[in-house]
Scaffold this motif. Structure first.
Motif, PDB file in Angstrom:
ATOM      1  N   ASP A 322       0.832  -1.211   0.000  1.00  0.00           N
ATOM      2  CA  ASP A 322       0.000   0.000   0.000  1.00  0.00           C
ATOM      3  C   ASP A 322       0.864   1.258   0.000  1.00  0.00           C
ATOM      4  N   ASP A 323       1.910   1.243  -0.821  1.00  0.00           N
ATOM      5  CA  ASP A 323       2.820   2.377  -1.003  1.00  0.00           C
ATOM      6  C   ASP A 323       3.663   2.707   0.228  1.00  0.00           C
ATOM      7  N   ARG A 324       3.651   1.852   1.229  1.00  0.00           N
ATOM      8  CA  ARG A 324       4.459   2.085   2.424  1.00  0.00           C
ATOM      9  C   ARG A 324       5.601   1.085   2.478  1.00  0.00           C
ATOM     10  N   PRO A 325       6.866   1.552   2.537  1.00  0.00           N
ATOM     11  CA  PRO A 325       7.985   0.615   2.633  1.00  0.00           C
ATOM     12  C   PRO A 325       7.954  -0.140   3.956  1.00  0.00           C
ATOM     13  N   LEU A 326       7.914  -1.466   3.854  1.00  0.00           N
ATOM     14  CA  LEU A 326       7.785  -2.295   5.052  1.00  0.00           C
ATOM     15  C   LEU A 326       9.086  -3.022   5.385  1.00  0.00           C
ATOM     16  N   ILE A 327       9.796  -3.496   4.337  1.00  0.00           N
ATOM     17  CA  ILE A 327      10.996  -4.309   4.530  1.00  0.00           C
ATOM     18  C   ILE A 327      12.112  -3.775   3.639  1.00  0.00           C
ATOM     19  N   SER A 328      13.316  -3.713   4.173  1.00  0.00           N
ATOM     20  CA  SER A 328      14.490  -3.462   3.339  1.00  0.00           C
ATOM     21  C   SER A 328      15.465  -4.608   3.538  1.00  0.00           C
ATOM     22  N   ALA A 329      16.266  -4.885   2.506  1.00  0.00           N
ATOM     23  CA  ALA A 329      17.186  -6.021   2.598  1.00  0.00           C
ATOM     24  C   ALA A 329      18.433  -5.777   1.767  1.00  0.00           C
ATOM     25  N   GLU A 330      19.543  -6.227   2.299  1.00  0.00           N
ATOM     26  CA  GLU A 330      20.791  -6.323   1.555  1.00  0.00           C
ATOM     27  C   GLU A 330      21.008  -7.776   1.169  1.00  0.00           C
ATOM     28  N   ILE A 331      21.623  -7.995   0.011  1.00  0.00           N
ATOM     29  CA  ILE A 331      21.918  -9.349  -0.461  1.00  0.00           C
ATOM     30  C   ILE A 331      23.430  -9.531  -0.435  1.00  0.00           C
ATOM     31  N   LYS A 332      23.887 -10.548   0.272  1.00  0.00           N
ATOM     32  CA  LYS A 332      25.322 -10.768   0.425  1.00  0.00           C
ATOM     33  C   LYS A 332      25.704 -12.177  -0.020  1.00  0.00           C
ATOM     34  N   TRP A 333      26.810 -12.270  -0.777  1.00  0.00           N
ATOM     35  CA  TRP A 333      27.352 -13.564  -1.180  1.00  0.00           C
ATOM     36  C   TRP A 333      28.391 -14.013  -0.139  1.00  0.00           C
ATOM     37  N   THR A 334      27.950 -14.114   1.088  1.00  0.00           N
ATOM     38  CA  THR A 334      28.790 -14.576   2.190  1.00  0.00           C
ATOM     39  C   THR A 334      27.881 -14.975   3.334  1.00  0.00           C
ATOM     40  N   ASN A 335      28.326 -15.917   4.152  1.00  0.00           N
ATOM     41  CA  ASN A 335      27.554 -16.317   5.330  1.00  0.00           C
ATOM     42  C   ASN A 335      28.034 -15.609   6.585  1.00  0.00           C
ATOM     43  N   ALA A 336      28.995 -14.698   6.439  1.00  0.00           N
ATOM     44  CA  ALA A 336      29.476 -13.899   7.570  1.00  0.00           C
ATOM     45  C   ALA A 336      29.448 -12.428   7.164  1.00  0.00           C
ATOM     46  N   PRO A 337      28.264 -11.868   6.955  1.00  0.00           N
ATOM     47  CA  PRO A 337      28.163 -10.522   6.383  1.00  0.00           C
ATOM     48  C   PRO A 337      28.409  -9.414   7.401  1.00  0.00           C
ATOM     49  N   LYS A 338      28.858  -8.281   6.897  1.00  0.00           N
ATOM     50  CA  LYS A 338      28.955  -7.065   7.682  1.00  0.00           C
ATOM     51  C   LYS A 338      27.936  -6.072   7.145  1.00  0.00           C
ATOM     52  N   VAL A 339      27.262  -5.399   8.062  1.00  0.00           N
ATOM     53  CA  VAL A 339      26.230  -4.451   7.653  1.00  0.00           C
ATOM     54  C   VAL A 339      26.875  -3.105   7.358  1.00  0.00           C
TER      55      VAL A 339
END
Length: 389
Positions: A322-339
């Motif tokens: 409904d035009d409201r951002p609910l979820i944001s996500a980063e996609i990482k090619w690693t199982n030990a990610p840094k934000v």
């Protein structure tokens, strides 16, 4: 036989609408799905494949032929090859408007089959069948095989790596040499292959039409037209930037992703999974794979975007309802990610309630307040369970 998640939605639509169309790329399993649901249809059914001359001959007088089965469901496969049928279907539906009269299967989007949108407005429901999703095959295949081979059933389930490679290469060749001309795009096959290679190599980057035009020796508007055609024939997917109600300078160019990771790997000449994980394009390929897997599970009321400011704050995926951002996500090619700091800035800019870092197979845990690291499979489960607030 792999059960498809779309099956229940198709049957639900057939119980309500006079016509239902299952669209999607060729070889995603539309015909198989239609045959799987035939025993569950509310009436007898009759199947016609419009690629075959014998079935085309039955429709020399389509109104006469189809009127014989007005109480049954008629399945018309590869409907894009006979768009002249749509006015006839409209007339028959208006004379006897009951649910489930026609099940249409097509390897082109409704916008490409213009007569469909015009003739059957208000009488038809459209459902898209994507390549196989991890949640559909998790009991038969692991994510690594699905990522490398892609989600087309003939590629994923091939008996050998060589058979898989041959199928994908022939699919691309047939698409360029046969499908595009049949759908109305007549251009140089070599030019289209070169365009697809440019799209593959620029995956995960913002689309720059002028760079493409210079490389191909054609105009920017012509490149845009070709890409639009690739999108409407389900070879690529466009991801638009989220820009609503944000008081910052934002990137407004879209990103273009090949619709299947296996086809991307064939175009890159990657022969096996070990070569893939050492290839410089593995990160962009993984990003496109996750985005396409996510797209295939989104409910109708949710939309998928990316977000990027000119200052560098970026989220690879933003899900809005409904035009409201609910979820944001980063996609990482690693199982030990840094934000990244940029991703934390996105959370503040968008005010998203749920924020994720999606990895191949990391455990699910909170990395900081409001940010969850998770695996692809768990991410897809959360997308599948999305509900309106």
């Amino acid at each position: 036989m792999i059960s498809r998640l779309l099956q229940s939605s198709v049957l639900e639509a057939i119980g309500v609408m006079p016509a239902v169309a299952i669209t999607g790329a060729r070889q995603t399993g539309k015909t198989t799905l239609a045959k799987m649901i035939r025993p569950d249809l509310p009436s007898a059914s009759h199947y016609l494949d419009l690629e075959y001359p014998e079935d085309q001959a039955k429709l020399q007088d389509p109104a006469f032929y189809l009127q014989q089965y007005e109480e049954d469901c008629v399945i018309l496969d590869e409907i894009q090859y006979m768009p002249e049928l749509f006015p006839v279907l409209r007339s028959l539906i208006d004379r006897n408007r009951i649910p489930g009269r026609f099940l249409l299967l097509g390897s082109a989007s409704p916008s490409l089959i213009r007569e469909s949108a015009e003739s059957l407005a208000g009488r038809i429901a459209y459902l898209e069948l994507h390549p196989l999703n991890l949640l559909e095959v998790k009991d038969q295949q692991n994510w690594k095989t699905l990522f490398f081979r892609g989600g087309f059933p003939n590629s994923l389930l091939a008996d050998s790596a060589r058979e898989c490679e041959l199928w994908r290469n022939n699919f691309i060749k047939t698409y360029l040499e046969r499908e595009l001309p049949l759908l109305g795009l007549n251009t140089d096959v070599r030019l289209m292959r070169k365009l697809m290679l440019l799209l593959v190599r620029s995956q995960s980057h913002m689309l720059n039409l002028q760079n493409f035009a210079s490389s191909l020796g054609i105009t920017g508007p012509t490149v845009a037209r070709y890409i639009d055609f690739l999108e409407r024939s389900y070879m690529v997917n466009r991801l638009e930037p989220y820009y609503k109600n944000i008081k910052k300078r934002l990137v407004k160019s879209p990103k273009i992703y090949l619709s299947d990771s296996g086809l991307m790997h064939s175009l890159l000449g990657v022969s096996d999974y070990e070569n893939l994980i050492n290839h410089p394009s593995v990160g962009p390929s993984w990003e496109g794979f996750v985005i396409n897997q996510t797209r295939s599970l989104l409910p109708d009321y949710a939309e998928l975007w990316f977000f990027r400011t000119h200052e560098g704050a970026e989220a690879d995926m933003v899900v809005s309802i409904d035009d409201r951002p609910l979820i944001s996500a980063e996609i990482k090619w690693t199982n030990a990610p840094k934000v990244s700091r940029g991703f934390r800035n996105v959370m503040n800019d968008l005010g998203t309630e749920r924020n994720y870092v999606v990895t191949p197979e990391a455990d699910t845990y909170m990395v900081s307040e409001g940010i969850t690291v998770t695996s692809l499979q768990e991410w897809l489960k959360s997308v599948q369970d999305l509900q309106r607030g």
